[in-house]
Design a protein around this motif. Structure first.
Motif, PDB file in Angstrom:
ATOM      1  N   SER A 136      -0.529  -5.621   0.002  1.00  8.96           N
ATOM      2  CA  SER A 136      -0.685  -4.266   0.878  1.00  8.96           C
ATOM      3  C   SER A 136      -1.989  -3.519   0.929  1.00  8.96           C
ATOM      4  O   SER A 136      -1.925  -2.436   0.688  1.00  8.96           O
ATOM      5  CB  SER A 136       0.592  -3.435   0.298  1.00  8.96           C
ATOM      6  OG  SER A 136       1.732  -3.833   0.771  1.00  8.96           O
ATOM      7  N   PRO A 137      -2.902  -4.413   1.319  1.00  6.24           N
ATOM      8  CA  PRO A 137      -4.324  -3.769   1.330  1.00  6.24           C
ATOM      9  C   PRO A 137      -4.538  -2.445   2.291  1.00  6.24           C
ATOM     10  O   PRO A 137      -5.312  -1.443   2.367  1.00  6.24           O
ATOM     11  CB  PRO A 137      -5.183  -4.809   1.700  1.00  6.24           C
ATOM     12  CG  PRO A 137      -4.403  -5.678   2.436  1.00  6.24           C
ATOM     13  CD  PRO A 137      -2.906  -5.490   1.752  1.00  6.24           C
ATOM     14  N   LEU A 138      -3.588  -2.474   3.546  1.00  3.97           N
ATOM     15  CA  LEU A 138      -3.647  -1.520   4.338  1.00  3.97           C
ATOM     16  C   LEU A 138      -2.559  -0.470   4.342  1.00  3.97           C
ATOM     17  O   LEU A 138      -2.358   0.448   5.107  1.00  3.97           O
ATOM     18  CB  LEU A 138      -3.555  -1.851   5.870  1.00  3.97           C
ATOM     19  CG  LEU A 138      -4.724  -3.353   6.197  1.00  3.97           C
ATOM     20  CD1 LEU A 138      -4.401  -3.584   7.619  1.00  3.97           C
ATOM     21  CD2 LEU A 138      -6.099  -2.514   6.182  1.00  3.97           C
ATOM     22  N   GLY A 187       0.650  -1.431   3.510  1.00  2.00           N
ATOM     23  CA  GLY A 187       1.750  -2.182   3.704  1.00  2.00           C
ATOM     24  C   GLY A 187       2.493  -1.679   4.974  1.00  2.00           C
ATOM     25  O   GLY A 187       1.965  -0.886   5.761  1.00  2.00           O
ATOM     26  N   THR A 188       3.708  -2.135   4.941  1.00  2.00           N
ATOM     27  CA  THR A 188       4.616  -1.745   6.241  1.00  2.00           C
ATOM     28  C   THR A 188       5.235  -0.324   6.016  1.00  2.00           C
ATOM     29  O   THR A 188       5.325  -0.224   4.629  1.00  2.00           O
ATOM     30  CB  THR A 188       5.585  -2.661   6.956  1.00  2.00           C
ATOM     31  OG1 THR A 188       6.072  -3.119   5.579  1.00  2.00           O
ATOM     32  CG2 THR A 188       4.780  -3.841   7.527  1.00  2.00           C
ATOM     33  N   LYS A 204      -2.456  -8.167   6.424  1.00  2.00           N
ATOM     34  CA  LYS A 204      -1.376  -8.950   7.445  1.00  2.00           C
ATOM     35  C   LYS A 204      -1.414  -8.321   8.740  1.00  2.00           C
ATOM     36  O   LYS A 204      -1.558  -7.293   9.002  1.00  2.00           O
ATOM     37  CB  LYS A 204      -0.007  -8.640   6.544  1.00  2.00           C
ATOM     38  CG  LYS A 204       1.304  -9.324   7.497  1.00  2.00           C
ATOM     39  CD  LYS A 204       1.876  -8.191   8.039  1.00  2.00           C
ATOM     40  CE  LYS A 204       2.846  -8.595   9.061  1.00  2.00           C
ATOM     41  NZ  LYS A 204       3.564  -7.642   9.903  1.00  2.00           N
ATOM     42  N   SER A 205      -1.315  -9.393   9.595  1.00  2.00           N
ATOM     43  CA  SER A 205      -1.163  -8.674  11.175  1.00  2.00           C
ATOM     44  C   SER A 205      -0.311  -9.965  11.931  1.00  2.00           C
ATOM     45  O   SER A 205      -1.028 -10.998  11.540  1.00  2.00           O
ATOM     46  CB  SER A 205      -2.221  -8.176  11.830  1.00  2.00           C
ATOM     47  OG  SER A 205      -1.622  -7.534  13.202  1.00  2.00           O
ATOM     48  N   VAL A 206       0.536  -9.658  13.046  1.00  2.00           N
ATOM     49  CA  VAL A 206       1.034 -10.719  13.643  1.00  2.00           C
ATOM     50  C   VAL A 206       0.340 -10.645  15.110  1.00  2.00           C
ATOM     51  O   VAL A 206       0.790 -11.384  15.995  1.00  2.00           O
ATOM     52  CB  VAL A 206       2.686 -10.513  13.730  1.00  2.00           C
ATOM     53  CG1 VAL A 206       3.196 -10.885  12.273  1.00  2.00           C
ATOM     54  CG2 VAL A 206       3.059  -9.461  14.215  1.00  2.00           C
ATOM     55  N   HIS A 207      -0.593  -9.741  15.317  1.00  2.00           N
ATOM     56  CA  HIS A 207      -1.027  -9.263  16.586  1.00  2.00           C
ATOM     57  C   HIS A 207      -2.446 -10.045  16.685  1.00  2.00           C
ATOM     58  O   HIS A 207      -3.477  -9.523  15.698  1.00  2.00           O
ATOM     59  CB  HIS A 207      -1.012  -7.842  17.007  1.00  2.00           C
ATOM     60  CG  HIS A 207       0.232  -7.297  16.870  1.00  2.00           C
ATOM     61  ND1 HIS A 207       0.899  -6.600  15.885  1.00  2.00           N
ATOM     62  CD2 HIS A 207       1.272  -7.418  17.946  1.00  2.00           C
ATOM     63  CE1 HIS A 207       1.918  -6.114  16.281  1.00  2.00           C
ATOM     64  NE2 HIS A 207       2.274  -6.534  17.440  1.00  2.00           N
ATOM     65  N   ARG A 219      -5.526  -7.242  16.615  1.00  2.00           N
ATOM     66  CA  ARG A 219      -5.665  -6.898  14.865  1.00  2.00           C
ATOM     67  C   ARG A 219      -6.351  -7.891  14.184  1.00  2.00           C
ATOM     68  O   ARG A 219      -6.975  -7.607  13.528  1.00  2.00           O
ATOM     69  CB  ARG A 219      -4.365  -6.279  14.617  1.00  2.00           C
ATOM     70  CG  ARG A 219      -3.739  -5.044  15.340  1.00  2.00           C
ATOM     71  CD  ARG A 219      -2.632  -4.452  14.864  1.00  2.00           C
ATOM     72  NE  ARG A 219      -2.241  -3.291  15.486  1.00  2.00           N
ATOM     73  CZ  ARG A 219      -0.910  -2.764  15.228  1.00  2.00           C
ATOM     74  NH1 ARG A 219      -0.066  -3.404  14.476  1.00  2.00           N
ATOM     75  NH2 ARG A 219      -0.784  -1.600  15.772  1.00  2.00           N
ATOM     76  N   GLN A 238      -9.917  -8.052  14.956  1.00  2.00           N
ATOM     77  CA  GLN A 238     -10.285  -6.691  14.505  1.00  2.00           C
ATOM     78  C   GLN A 238     -10.336  -6.834  12.979  1.00  2.00           C
ATOM     79  O   GLN A 238     -11.584  -6.329  12.481  1.00  2.00           O
ATOM     80  CB  GLN A 238      -9.320  -5.655  14.873  1.00  2.00           C
ATOM     81  CG  GLN A 238      -9.966  -4.308  14.531  1.00  2.00           C
ATOM     82  CD  GLN A 238      -9.168  -3.243  14.699  1.00  2.00           C
ATOM     83  OE1 GLN A 238      -8.563  -2.429  13.852  1.00  2.00           O
ATOM     84  NE2 GLN A 238      -8.363  -3.136  16.136  1.00  2.00           N
ATOM     85  N   ASN A 239      -9.482  -7.148  12.244  1.00  2.00           N
ATOM     86  CA  ASN A 239      -9.385  -7.034  11.185  1.00  2.00           C
ATOM     87  C   ASN A 239     -10.692  -7.996  10.264  1.00  2.00           C
ATOM     88  O   ASN A 239     -11.179  -7.832   9.101  1.00  2.00           O
ATOM     89  CB  ASN A 239      -8.391  -7.346  10.352  1.00  2.00           C
ATOM     90  CG  ASN A 239      -7.004  -6.415  10.436  1.00  2.00           C
ATOM     91  OD1 ASN A 239      -7.609  -5.235  11.037  1.00  2.00           O
ATOM     92  ND2 ASN A 239      -5.981  -6.664  10.337  1.00  2.00           N
TER      93      ASN A 239
HETATM   94  P1  A2P Z   1       1.244  -5.803  12.449  1.00  2.00           P
HETATM   95  O1  A2P Z   1       1.624  -7.012  11.653  1.00  2.00           O
HETATM   96  O2  A2P Z   1       2.300  -5.241  13.493  1.00  2.00           O
HETATM   97  O3  A2P Z   1      -0.043  -5.673  13.300  1.00  2.00           O
HETATM   98  P2  A2P Z   1      -0.801  -4.605   4.806  1.00  2.00           P
HETATM   99  O4  A2P Z   1      -1.693  -5.948   4.999  1.00  2.00           O
HETATM  100  O5  A2P Z   1      -1.020  -3.614   3.899  1.00  2.00           O
HETATM  101  O6  A2P Z   1       0.606  -5.363   4.322  1.00  2.00           O
HETATM  102  O7  A2P Z   1      -0.239  -3.984   6.005  1.00  2.00           O
HETATM  103  C1  A2P Z   1      -0.104  -4.474   7.357  1.00  2.00           C
HETATM  104  C2  A2P Z   1       0.503  -3.427   8.238  1.00  2.00           C
HETATM  105  O8  A2P Z   1      -0.616  -2.836   8.971  1.00  2.00           O
HETATM  106  C3  A2P Z   1       1.283  -4.315   9.195  1.00  2.00           C
HETATM  107  O9  A2P Z   1       2.512  -3.332   9.313  1.00  2.00           O
HETATM  108  C4  A2P Z   1       0.329  -4.521  10.376  1.00  2.00           C
HETATM  109  O10 A2P Z   1       1.350  -4.471  11.491  1.00  2.00           O
HETATM  110  C5  A2P Z   1      -0.562  -3.394  10.357  1.00  2.00           C
HETATM  111  N1  A2P Z   1      -1.677  -3.634  10.708  1.00  2.00           N
HETATM  112  C6  A2P Z   1      -2.510  -4.512  10.682  1.00  2.00           C
HETATM  113  N2  A2P Z   1      -3.686  -4.626  10.895  1.00  2.00           N
HETATM  114  C7  A2P Z   1      -3.757  -3.593  11.777  1.00  2.00           C
HETATM  115  C8  A2P Z   1      -4.817  -2.778  12.403  1.00  2.00           C
HETATM  116  N3  A2P Z   1      -6.112  -3.480  12.420  1.00  2.00           N
HETATM  117  N4  A2P Z   1      -4.596  -1.853  12.999  1.00  2.00           N
HETATM  118  C9  A2P Z   1      -3.212  -1.284  12.982  1.00  2.00           C
HETATM  119  N5  A2P Z   1      -2.233  -1.608  12.291  1.00  2.00           N
HETATM  120  C10 A2P Z   1      -2.751  -2.981  11.518  1.00  2.00           C
END
Ligand code: A2P
Length: 271
Positions: free
Chosen positions: A183-185, A187-188, A227-230, A233, A236-237
């Motif tokens: 959950s580095p960002l 989390g959800t 984590k992202s599914v887009h 993003r 970008q990450n």
């Molecule tokens: P999504 O998968 O819909 O992009 P963590 O890595 O802390 O678990 O957090 C991930 C959360 O942050 C997910 O809900 C993800 O959603 C969202 N997320 C990941 N990358 C980004 C981004 N670059 N900008 C905005 N939200 C992001």
């Protein structure tokens, strides 16, 4: 690249796939990440998406050995003493004949026995490295007292809202164990990324809040698996290697710490 304490290199930034369901979403996320330059994927038995992770890896066109792959031993398998079987099952689902990093997912009853079985997998070269998740300092101390083999990592919750810094300092310092942030960002379900402070810092570097937070992790020596599914993003990450946060910005982000966890407490959980 960071070198783990057993000499194995690991890409410091990877893709996490927690809560990414088996099927097209995971296949795509993994493939997009690998095409964008990621070389490290972090999954777990309990995420229920190992087959799709394997498929995404194959569809990327990369060779297996170009990718650093982590999966984790689930709590029920630890309690049931079936580490070996659970490992083979994960390998079958992933469609691979070795795992780069195999982790104990939570310190549940029986983890000491599971560690012994994992040591065997390591000495038999079925895994390139073994480690733990969600171990507090006292768990790490107990592990150190019962085994001569150190974990290469402890994967724990860490983000600007819960930095977990004392545990990280202990692992990095005395133990020389790398720490991975889950959950580095934030989390959800948290609003960390919409905090204006992060937007303001990001604006000065031409970067998003997420990129700022990922960079903050990298500069504090963490291994980080957002984590992202887009697709946009995910790309970008990974675009975080062309800027450097100042000391003041690093400190400002660390000062966002609330001391409150977003996820479960490793000393008090019921799963
Ligand atoms: P999504 O998968 O819909 O992009 P963590 O890595 O802390 O678990 O957090 C991930 C959360 O942050 C997910 O809900 C993800 O959603 C969202 N997320 C990941 N990358 C980004 C981004 N670059 N900008 C905005 N939200 C992001």
């Amino acid at each position: 690249m960071t070198t783990l304490n057993n000499g194995v290199p690991i890409p410091q930034l990877g893709l996490g796939v927690f809560q990414t369901p088996e099927g097209e979403q995971t296949v795509n996320a993994v493939r997009w990440a690998l095409q964008a330059g990621y070389r490290h994927i972090d999954t777990a038995r309990i995420y229920g998406n190992e087959e799709s992770v394997g498929q995404g890896m194959r569809e990327s066109g990369l060779k297996r050995r170009q990718i650093f792959l982590t999966t984790k031993l689930w709590n029920d398998d630890i309690r049931a003493g079936r580490t070996r079987q659970a490992f083979e099952e994960s390998m079958d689902r992933l469609g691979t004949d070795y795992i780069d990093l195999y982790l104990i997912h939570w310190p549940v009853e029986g983890w000491q026995k599971a560690w012994e079985a994992m040591e065997e997998l390591y000495t038999q070269r079925r895994v390139r490295a073994i480690g733990v998740c969600n171990f507090q300092r006292h768990h790490l101390e107990e592990l150190h007292s019962i085994s001569s083999l150190k974990p290469v990592v402890d994967q724990v919750e860490s983000s600007p809202i819960f930095t977990n810094q004392p545990l990280i300092d202990y692992a990095h310092g005395e133990l020389r164990v790398d720490v991975e942030a889950w959950s580095p960002l934030g989390g959800t379900g948290t609003h960390l990324l919409s905090d204006p402070k992060l937007a303001e810092i990001g604006a000065r570097y031409g970067k998003s809040a997420a990129q700022v937070v990922i960079r903050w992790h990298l500069q504090r020596g963490m291994i980080v698996i957002p984590k992202s599914v887009h697709k946009e993003r995910i790309e970008q990450n990974f675009d975080v290697f062309d800027f450097q946060l100042s000391q003041e910005d690093m400190a400002a982000i660390s000062a966002m710490d609330t001391g409150r966890r977003v996820g479960a407490d490793p000393d008090d959980f019921d799963f």
